[in-house]
Enzyme design. Sequence first.
Site, PDB file in Angstrom:
ATOM      1  N   ASN A 141       0.799  -1.230   0.000  1.00  0.00           N
ATOM      2  CA  ASN A 141       0.000   0.000   0.000  1.00  0.00           C
ATOM      3  C   ASN A 141       0.834   1.284   0.000  1.00  0.00           C
ATOM      4  O   ASN A 141       0.336   2.338  -0.379  1.00  0.00           O
ATOM      5  CB  ASN A 141      -1.022   0.002   1.149  1.00  0.00           C
ATOM      6  N   GLU A 171       5.646  -3.638  11.599  1.00  0.00           N
ATOM      7  CA  GLU A 171       4.372  -2.922  11.640  1.00  0.00           C
ATOM      8  C   GLU A 171       3.361  -3.774  10.889  1.00  0.00           C
ATOM      9  O   GLU A 171       3.473  -3.963   9.685  1.00  0.00           O
ATOM     10  CB  GLU A 171       4.496  -1.542  10.996  1.00  0.00           C
ATOM     11  N   CYS A 195      -3.139   0.472   7.081  1.00  0.00           N
ATOM     12  CA  CYS A 195      -3.170  -0.210   8.380  1.00  0.00           C
ATOM     13  C   CYS A 195      -3.792   0.703   9.430  1.00  0.00           C
ATOM     14  O   CYS A 195      -4.387   0.238  10.393  1.00  0.00           O
ATOM     15  CB  CYS A 195      -1.777  -0.661   8.779  1.00  0.00           C
TER      16      CYS A 195
HETATM   17  O1  G3H Z   1      -0.648   1.069   6.043  1.00  0.00           O
HETATM   18  C1  G3H Z   1       0.122   1.419   6.924  1.00  0.00           C
HETATM   19  C2  G3H Z   1       0.729   2.736   6.897  1.00  0.00           C
HETATM   20  O2  G3H Z   1       1.799   2.810   7.818  1.00  0.00           O
HETATM   21  C3  G3H Z   1      -0.292   3.831   7.162  1.00  0.00           C
HETATM   22  O3  G3H Z   1       0.258   5.042   6.874  1.00  0.00           O
HETATM   23  O4  G3H Z   1      -1.306   6.500   8.137  1.00  0.00           O
HETATM   24  O5  G3H Z   1       0.239   7.439   6.415  1.00  0.00           O
HETATM   25  O6  G3H Z   1      -1.715   6.046   5.753  1.00  0.00           O
HETATM   26  P1  G3H Z   1      -0.691   6.342   6.783  1.00  0.00           P
END
Ligand code: G3H
Length: 490
Positions: A170, A265, A299
């Site tokens: 993503n 993570e 996430c």
């Molecule tokens: O999908 C996991 C990422 O660490 C979320 O990052 O909060 O910048 O979308 P974000």
Amino acid sequence: MAGTGLFAEILDGEHVYKYYADGEWKKSTSGKTVAIINPTTRKTQYKVQACSQEEVNKVMDLAKTAQKLWAKTPLWKRAELLHKAAAILKEHKAPIAECLVKEIAKPAKDSVTEVVRSGDLVSYTAEEGVRILGEGKFLVSDSFPGNERTKYCLTSKIPLGVVLAIPPFNYPVNLAVSKIAPALIAGNSIVLKPPTQGAVSCLHMVHCFHLAGFPKGLINCVTGKGSEIGDFLTMHPGVNCISFTGGDTGIAISKKAGMIPLQMELGGKDACIVLEDADLDLVAANIIKGGFSYSGQRCTAVKVVLVMESVADSLVEKVKAKVAKLTVGPPEDDCDITPVVSESSANYIEGLVKDAKEKGATFCQEYKREGNLIWPLLLDNVRPDMRIAWEEPFGPVLPVLRINSVEEGIHHCNASNFGLQGCIFTKDINKAMLISDAMETGTVQINSAPARGPDHFPFQGIKDSGIGSQGITNSINMMTKIGNILLETP
Ligand code: G3H
């Protein structure tokens, strides 16, 4: 355009990309490739090399040798190269963003934002590294009982060695550089294993580092099938640290990896607790941003709304009105909701929706799917016996559970096996602080949707959401260890 101009040398024939080792772009001797399916067209968009275990072994040796010299390279020179890579990355945002659109169906504007954010992250890391790695500690022995001032200790932060970086689909560029830049500034070398969807974006990003002029073998990028090189990489004796972002594969990696520092993570089921006194327009706007941006494939997305019964009708109406305004379609048109990353992901989401239907959830919109494209869906009156109350769809489907007390909301949040972020909406700051304290998650946002950034903020999950803290400073610290020099006077 992707794979042309400056990027032509990373291409091997039409739409087939090479891997990167020893400062060169190479074809795998396996003779095999892995297809990358465009989530929108569901046709093969690109192919990448299926690297073999022998090639991984070679890359590990190269990374180990290159790291020794790199660790001796002055800190300011390391920072200089990172700044150069950041500038090249930002200059070439268009072709990289194009890959993101084609490989992971990220909306066009967000794809550009990801590349620019990544350049900024690399520059900030260079600056932060110069500051925090330029300092150490000086200790004297006579502060400990029984000692005279005869021993002196100099401590500094030294690199770990070879860092294995595994970013998710993503944010293939941003979450790759969030691992690469801290590793490099701290004097480590890198072996990058990109996700299959997102691999070509990663290869373009790596080429920007190549053009910046980093030494040969310091940065390497191997592509291939997880079944062939996944465990082989994560269990490789040459790896001194793993930084992984992704799903529950991370739990399996943690169990198999050796005695090395891990930064993991993983998923999240971020709860949004809404109290009676909340500003419901603000809540609705944050639910839309938090729950539906990049079609819920974050996430940190809001993944369950826990709203007090007395304001639930009103909130649901406001969110419904905003859902109706979301545009649905291809990422090239910069639609809000774009196809989810794969057919299996769409099928998984559909399974959660069907389960909720059978168990009596209220559908605020009709469920609609075409290929990998799923229309945004708000499910009201979800109960704890429904899978969607606990599992993360990683798609544009958001459950609402009505609660009768704050305790009920906190209980639901803490009963989850995840613990990434959460949020609480209320005008009562004292209550917000107490609830934040009771929520078992890495971060709680007050009156704002969960999110990782800005990228220098600490970011971490607990329970099945991961181990180790991220954010620029934490990552630099995590990718170093303490080195001591002791001096004893006669
Ligand atoms: O999908 C996991 C990422 O660490 C979320 O990052 O909060 O910048 O979308 P974000």
